[in-house]
Scaffold this active site. Structure first.
Site, short mmCIF file in Angstrom:
data_model
loop_
_atom_site.label_atom_id
_atom_site.label_comp_id
_atom_site.label_asym_id
_atom_site.label_seq_id
_atom_site.Cartn_x
_atom_site.Cartn_y
_atom_site.Cartn_z
N TYR A 110 6.60 -10.23 -6.01
CA TYR A 110 6.17 -9.96 -7.39
C TYR A 110 6.14 -8.47 -7.62
CZ TYR A 110 3.39 -9.96 -11.71
OH TYR A 110 2.95 -9.77 -12.99
N ASP A 169 7.89 -1.47 -3.14
CA ASP A 169 6.77 -1.71 -4.04
C ASP A 169 5.51 -1.81 -3.18
OD1 ASP A 169 4.77 -2.71 -5.62
OD2 ASP A 169 6.02 -4.21 -6.62
N LYS A 188 -2.73 -0.44 -8.27
CA LYS A 188 -3.97 -0.99 -7.72
C LYS A 188 -4.88 0.09 -7.12
CE LYS A 188 -2.41 -5.64 -8.04
NZ LYS A 188 -1.15 -6.31 -7.80
C1 LIG Z 1 -0.01 -6.43 -8.91
C2 LIG Z 1 1.37 -6.09 -8.53
C3 LIG Z 1 2.28 -5.53 -9.43
C4 LIG Z 1 2.00 -5.42 -10.90
O1 LIG Z 1 0.96 -4.55 -11.18
P1 LIG Z 1 0.21 -4.69 -12.59
O2 LIG Z 1 -0.69 -3.52 -12.62
O3 LIG Z 1 -0.49 -6.02 -12.56
O4 LIG Z 1 1.25 -4.65 -13.64
C5 LIG Z 1 3.50 -5.07 -8.95
N1 LIG Z 1 3.82 -5.21 -7.66
C6 LIG Z 1 2.99 -5.77 -6.77
C7 LIG Z 1 3.41 -5.85 -5.34
C8 LIG Z 1 1.75 -6.26 -7.18
O5 LIG Z 1 0.96 -6.87 -6.29
#
Ligand SMILES: *Cc1c(COP(=O)(O)O)cnc(C)c1O
Length: 428
Positions: free
Chosen positions: A144, A237, A265
């Site tokens: 994701y 990511d 985060k």
């Molecule tokens: C949470 C998450 C996102 C998206 O971040 P948001 O601030 O919710 O848009 C992207 N990549 C990873 C790996 C995530 O866990």
């Protein structure tokens, strides 16, 4: 467990917000219950509007690595707010935060701050496309990266890995610019890279959105080599793994170098902040230094920067040591609880520093197909039982449990004791 006020709020909320929530997993539908409305948090606990107390293993899905209402963070945000909440002009804090990030990530010289992980991955991809002159992006099934149109894609049927929309509203053309391959499948990635010549290979280096499914030995090195060979950029990511699994994220822990890093985060310490970063020659292609357009009214917001800095300042070597020890205690405690509950061969626990997933499966999954095959109904029963006992696990088998510095031995041991009963209930 009282639920009257949460039920009342939910009844109003469903008429005002889709599913009553502002992000789907909060609705708790995948564990077959209605949402809990939270009133406040402190340390490793949250309290709902009915006064029920929970040991919190969601921790806002990662940002709260210091726990709830950490005094340093609250103090920094309060002080920042008193000086004004946003200026739409440059501030000293942004320079300090950028320097802190560059110091932590060997592959990052410069960053651009944005407001969400979604925005950060979207912008990193734009930069990768501009830098390579290519359009396609290769991603992994079950990973994701936010709700970017082109990434809300899933593998089509048959051999072709070209993707189809995973949500109504995603243009087919957007999905088709994404190729999807199974995580940990060396041959599939190699074939897809040769076939699609992507602008970027986009990965969560330690995937934690299909449950925690770490890379197989050598897999990230394989991605690095394929990117080099094909002229694609490797985008890591690290929205979850960054600032969590090690000071310099998964790249430090696993010894891999990304061309671009996506962060979120923890970097915002519980306020909306995210960033993408990399070497100077790439980041200087972003406006106004370069031609790749990207902007944001609230980007680098002073409150978010203050929360992020206060959080990162607490994350020294000793902090990572503690998170590692706490993670091992939770993971081994859950394993023991599963064994006590007769779950041998039915529950397996994956962990990485600061992250744990108990899977209702004989073996920890290696890819998305594996995590889809878990007993999600049993996980739902387990979760509901844990909530009843005052523990708040992520309400989905696809999410990791987030270990924070606020999780002490007592909260971990109580969680594992309760988990033994709840595993038993879930397996019955
Ligand atoms: C949470 C998450 C996102 C998206 O971040 P948001 O601030 O919710 O848009 C992207 N990549 C990873 C790996 C995530 O866990």
């Amino acid at each position: 467990m009282n639920a009257g006020k949460s039920a009342e709020l939910y009844a109003r909320a469903v008429g005002l917000m889709p599913g009553g929530v502002n992000s789907p997993v909060r609705a708790m539908g995948s564990i077959g219950r209605d949402p809990i409305f939270i009133d406040r948090g402190a340390g490793n606990r949250v309290w709902d509007v009915d006064g029920n107390e929970y040991v919190d293993w969601v921790c806002s899905w990662g940002p709260l690595i210091l726990g709830h209402a950490n005094p340093d963070v609250v103090g920094a945000v309060t002080a920042a707010a008193a000086r004004g909440t946003s200026y739409g002009a440059a501030t000293a804090g942004e320079v300090e935060l950028a320097a802190e990030v560059a110091d932590r990530f060997a592959s990052v010289e410069m960053i651009r701050m944005v407001n969400s992980g979604t925005e950060a991955s979207m912008s990193a991809i734009r930069l990768a496309r501009a830098a390579t002159g290519r359009d396609r992006v290769l991603k992994f099934a079950g990973a994701y990266h936010g709700h970017v149109d082109g990434l809300l894609a899933e593998a089509g049927s048959g051999l072709a890995t070209q993707a189809i929309p995973a949500s109504p509203g995603v243009p087919r053309a957007q999905a088709e610019a994404t190729a999807i391959v199974p995580w940990n499948d060396r041959v599939a990635v190699e074939q897809a890279v040769d076939m699609y010549e992507p602008a970027a290979i986009l990965c969560e280096p330690i995937p934690a959105n299909m449950g925690l499914v770490p890379p197989a030995e050598g897999f990230l090195e394989h991605l690095r080599a394929l990117a080099d060979r094909s002229g694609a950029l490797l985008i890591c990511d690290e929205v979850i793994s960054g600032f969590r699994v090690a000071r310099g994220g998964a790249q430090e822990l696993l010894g891999v170098r990304a061309d671009l890093t996506v962060m979120g985060k923890v970097i915002g310490g519980g306020l909306p902040a995210a960033a993408y970063g990399g070497p100077r020659e790439l980041l200087e292609q972003v406006a106004p230094a370069g031609a790749v357009y990207q902007a944001g009214t609230l980007s680098g917001n002073p409150l978010a920067v203050a929360a992020g800095l206060a959080t990162l300042h607490r994350l020294d070597a000793a902090a990572y040591e503690r998170i590692g020890v706490a993670t091992d205690r939770l993971a081994s405690g859950l394993e023991r609880a599963a064994a006590d509950a007769g779950g041998a061969g039915r529950i397996s626990v994956s962990s990485a520093p600061g992250l744990v997933t108990p899977f209702f499966a004989a073996e920890a999954p290696h890819d998305f197909t594996g995590s889809q095959a878990c007993d999600h109904d049993a996980y739902g029963r387990f979760c509901r039982a844990m909530l009843e006992r005052g523990f708040f696990p992520p309400p989905s088998q696809y999410e990791a449990w987030f270990v924070s510095l606020a999780h002490d031995d007592e909260s971990i041991d109580r969680t594992c004791d309760a988990a033994a009963d709840c595993f038993r209930e879930a397996l019955a």
